[in-house]
Write an enzyme that holds these catalytic residues in place. Sequence first.
Site, PDB file in Angstrom:
ATOM      1  N   HIS A 124      21.833   7.357  -7.712  1.00  0.00           N
ATOM      2  CA  HIS A 124      20.240   7.853  -7.502  1.00  0.00           C
ATOM      3  C   HIS A 124      20.345   9.097  -7.202  1.00  0.00           C
ATOM      4  O   HIS A 124      19.506   9.713  -7.717  1.00  0.00           O
ATOM      5  CB  HIS A 124      19.661   6.983  -6.420  1.00  0.00           C
ATOM      6  CG  HIS A 124      19.455   5.500  -6.658  1.00  0.00           C
ATOM      7  ND1 HIS A 124      19.930   4.743  -5.224  1.00  0.00           N
ATOM      8  CD2 HIS A 124      19.091   4.553  -7.499  1.00  0.00           C
ATOM      9  CE1 HIS A 124      19.748   3.298  -5.943  1.00  0.00           C
ATOM     10  NE2 HIS A 124      19.162   3.561  -7.058  1.00  0.00           N
ATOM     11  N   LYS A 150      11.817  -8.973  -4.004  1.00  0.00           N
ATOM     12  CA  LYS A 150      13.090  -8.732  -3.232  1.00  0.00           C
ATOM     13  C   LYS A 150      12.804  -8.557  -1.612  1.00  0.00           C
ATOM     14  O   LYS A 150      11.715  -7.827  -1.362  1.00  0.00           O
ATOM     15  CB  LYS A 150      13.700  -7.384  -3.773  1.00  0.00           C
ATOM     16  CG  LYS A 150      14.336  -7.625  -5.039  1.00  0.00           C
ATOM     17  CD  LYS A 150      14.987  -6.238  -5.194  1.00  0.00           C
ATOM     18  CE  LYS A 150      15.867  -6.144  -6.623  1.00  0.00           C
ATOM     19  NZ  LYS A 150      16.478  -5.103  -6.953  1.00  0.00           N
ATOM     20  N   ARG A 184      23.124   2.910 -15.937  1.00  0.00           N
ATOM     21  CA  ARG A 184      24.396   2.998 -15.772  1.00  0.00           C
ATOM     22  C   ARG A 184      25.374   2.475 -16.829  1.00  0.00           C
ATOM     23  O   ARG A 184      26.384   3.017 -17.101  1.00  0.00           O
ATOM     24  CB  ARG A 184      24.653   2.020 -14.381  1.00  0.00           C
ATOM     25  CG  ARG A 184      24.042   2.604 -13.216  1.00  0.00           C
ATOM     26  CD  ARG A 184      24.173   1.632 -12.016  1.00  0.00           C
ATOM     27  NE  ARG A 184      23.315   0.500 -12.875  1.00  0.00           N
ATOM     28  CZ  ARG A 184      22.980  -0.662 -11.697  1.00  0.00           C
ATOM     29  NH1 ARG A 184      23.372  -0.562 -10.458  1.00  0.00           N
ATOM     30  NH2 ARG A 184      22.364  -1.535 -12.335  1.00  0.00           N
ATOM     31  N   SER A 237      22.915  -0.398  -5.110  1.00  0.00           N
ATOM     32  CA  SER A 237      22.325  -0.630  -4.077  1.00  0.00           C
ATOM     33  C   SER A 237      22.831  -1.819  -3.498  1.00  0.00           C
ATOM     34  O   SER A 237      23.552  -2.060  -2.257  1.00  0.00           O
ATOM     35  CB  SER A 237      20.989  -0.605  -3.972  1.00  0.00           C
ATOM     36  OG  SER A 237      20.377   0.699  -3.981  1.00  0.00           O
TER      37      SER A 237
END
Length: 163
Positions: A17, A41, A90, A128
């Site tokens: 990030h 979440k 990514r 994460s």
Amino acid sequence: MRVAIYPGSFDPITNGHLDIITRGSKIFDRLIVGVLVNIDKKGLFTIEERVELIKKVTKHLPNVEVICFNGLLVDLAKEYNAKVILKGLRAVSDFEYEFQMALMNSQLDPNIETLFMMTSSEYSYLSSSSVKQVAKFGGKINGLVPDEIITEVYNKIRNLGGE
């Protein structure tokens, strides 16, 4: 003035990030890091804690502002007069989801563009979720998250009993 929004949950912020934030801050006059309130979440860190962690690791970037938000991303972009949504990728697996989101945002406001930025290859495996998993089982997270927040991540995991 070129303004962009870089949205995410950042729970916690990773070096991947930070790579996107740093590179984005060189392209845009102002980069708003929007910490998303994701009702689907349960976060490790509260929204306020995430904002503070990101501020801590971006304090050397004067054109970066960190805020929290909920609601539509295009509404946030309009509020800050941002014409670009910056998204980090990514892998190809990220692209499919992010492409759908970009098309939806374009449908909601065709004046806001989505810019995809590939993360540096050294961070392409990093998320994460993987950081939390490694920390939960006592693994080293050095190099995965900014050094300034390593202690906070371990403390949070320990205080929550590894959750």
